[in-house]
Design a protein around this motif. Sequence first.
Motif, mmCIF file in Angstrom:
data_model
loop_
_atom_site.group_PDB
_atom_site.id
_atom_site.type_symbol
_atom_site.label_atom_id
_atom_site.label_comp_id
_atom_site.label_asym_id
_atom_site.label_seq_id
_atom_site.Cartn_x
_atom_site.Cartn_y
_atom_site.Cartn_z
ATOM 1 N N ASP A 48 0.830 -1.278 -0.019
ATOM 2 C CA ASP A 48 0.102 -0.031 -0.242
ATOM 3 C C ASP A 48 0.665 1.175 -0.187
ATOM 4 O O ASP A 48 0.323 2.283 -0.524
ATOM 5 N N LEU A 49 1.903 1.277 0.385
ATOM 6 C CA LEU A 49 2.871 2.437 0.582
ATOM 7 C C LEU A 49 3.206 2.802 -0.563
ATOM 8 O O LEU A 49 3.212 3.842 -1.285
ATOM 9 N N PHE A 50 3.533 2.023 -1.837
ATOM 10 C CA PHE A 50 4.079 2.402 -3.102
ATOM 11 C C PHE A 50 2.784 2.514 -3.946
ATOM 12 O O PHE A 50 2.726 3.402 -4.629
ATOM 13 N N GLN A 51 1.616 1.843 -3.488
ATOM 14 C CA GLN A 51 0.313 2.395 -4.276
ATOM 15 C C GLN A 51 -0.075 3.640 -4.035
ATOM 16 O O GLN A 51 -0.578 4.258 -5.094
ATOM 17 N N ARG A 52 -0.084 3.886 -2.710
ATOM 18 C CA ARG A 52 -0.425 5.151 -2.455
ATOM 19 C C ARG A 52 0.521 6.417 -2.643
ATOM 20 O O ARG A 52 0.490 7.489 -3.348
ATOM 21 N N GLY A 53 1.870 6.130 -2.495
ATOM 22 C CA GLY A 53 3.032 7.208 -2.546
ATOM 23 C C GLY A 53 3.469 7.386 -3.804
ATOM 24 O O GLY A 53 3.735 8.286 -4.395
ATOM 25 N N VAL A 54 3.618 6.122 -4.820
ATOM 26 C CA VAL A 54 4.218 6.272 -6.030
ATOM 27 C C VAL A 54 3.116 6.707 -6.933
ATOM 28 O O VAL A 54 3.454 7.250 -7.887
ATOM 29 N N GLY A 55 1.917 6.095 -6.785
ATOM 30 C CA GLY A 55 0.944 6.144 -7.676
ATOM 31 C C GLY A 55 0.375 5.049 -8.560
ATOM 32 O O GLY A 55 1.048 4.340 -8.885
ATOM 33 N N GLU A 56 -1.118 4.983 -8.420
ATOM 34 C CA GLU A 56 -1.598 3.657 -9.050
ATOM 35 C C GLU A 56 -1.266 3.539 -10.672
ATOM 36 O O GLU A 56 -1.323 2.651 -11.274
ATOM 37 N N THR A 57 -1.175 4.849 -11.137
ATOM 38 C CA THR A 57 -1.162 4.811 -12.596
ATOM 39 C C THR A 57 0.336 4.648 -13.224
ATOM 40 O O THR A 57 0.579 4.732 -14.446
#
Length: 425
Positions: A48-57
Amino acid sequence: MTIQIPRGTQDILPDASPKWQWMVEKARQLCKLYRYDEIKTPMFESTDLFQRGVGETTDIVQKEMYTFKDRGDRSLTLRPEGTAPVVRSYVENKMHGWANQPVKLYYIGEMFRYERPQAGRTRQLTQFGVEAIGTEDPTLDAEVIALAMSYYKSFGLTKLKLVINSLGDIESRKAHREALIRHFEPSIHEFCTDCQNRLQKNPLRILDCKVDRDHPLMATAPSILEYLNEASAKYFTDVKQTLDQMGVTYEVDPTLVRGLDYYNHTTFEIMGADFGAITTLCGGGRYGGLVHELGGPETSGIGFALSFERLLLALNAEGVEPEIANPLHCYIVTIGEAAEGKAAELLFKLRQAGITADKDYMHRKTKGQFKQADRFGAKTVAVLGDEELEKAVINVKNMASGEQQAVAFSDLPSYIKSIVDQQEG
């Protein structure tokens, strides 16, 4: 069946290891000058850290992450980049409450991305990066850019190009976003599936597409610089003026966008000599909402990341070799079994005194031991046999002058040190 190394990874063998140590040491020395402190974060984090922090797209989240479930059915991911973990640590450890602000950090560690391996692009890569978090100050942007450029120049690299751009603040990006949608929407069916999906979610990322980069609409896309509001335009001007004052040469590239969702205001890349498919050595920029997105206060940060793998390619392209000295100060040649134990004792005492020392462990004959000492380039060769044991001395030869001297066991460290000091003086 022979087990081979996983695709996209590499072994750093002993002959190459000094180069890696060289790159690490230069990074640490430079960060010390700039007052950045080292931080180490785990190699894996909550997905979740990378999904939220880096971006889903982003391509990183959609295509490149190594994600797995642990025995507690928690989704974990090998870190694909360093900024989100550092910001997570910043929030979790309440660094925003520290007395010294901004918090200036650097990291050196492995990242993991499932990409098609090619020159300068591996599935396990080693990154050096910095993050300065806690303030939005254009002079700090210039400092971080200057630090990155100084790192490359410290190796003697000359074929470097710095390009910068501004993505503006939220208001500016919103206006630009709407303009991009209007620009691409009528012909979006001509673009790849990824770009079609990005149109409404994050149209700025269309400009970063490698598949459609030659599409005519790319060249005519609205520039972010045309949509900067007064505050964003002034911020970018201040960054450029500070770089000018520092004497850091740059080019403004309105098409430069970074592939991660958290960037705003300043973005930059450093290009190197053309060594293959990849010429970008370093990328970075300012991020605004990331700290708040991960549960911290509304605060801003700026950073960059670079890979040692690409730096090595740039060094090779320009023919830069490290000046790395690893001299062998003393090689002990043993004659007879009785000398073996005493030689081990003398080696230990030499090393305790800070003197590099070695001996034969392959039971070579005397002539073979002398050849080994020569291959090592030993500065001194000390011969120990039954006669020397009886007299409690060891015969030391200065390989530079040819001078030989019988030296008492207790005096050996100081004697070797005097020869080394003289040779290296």
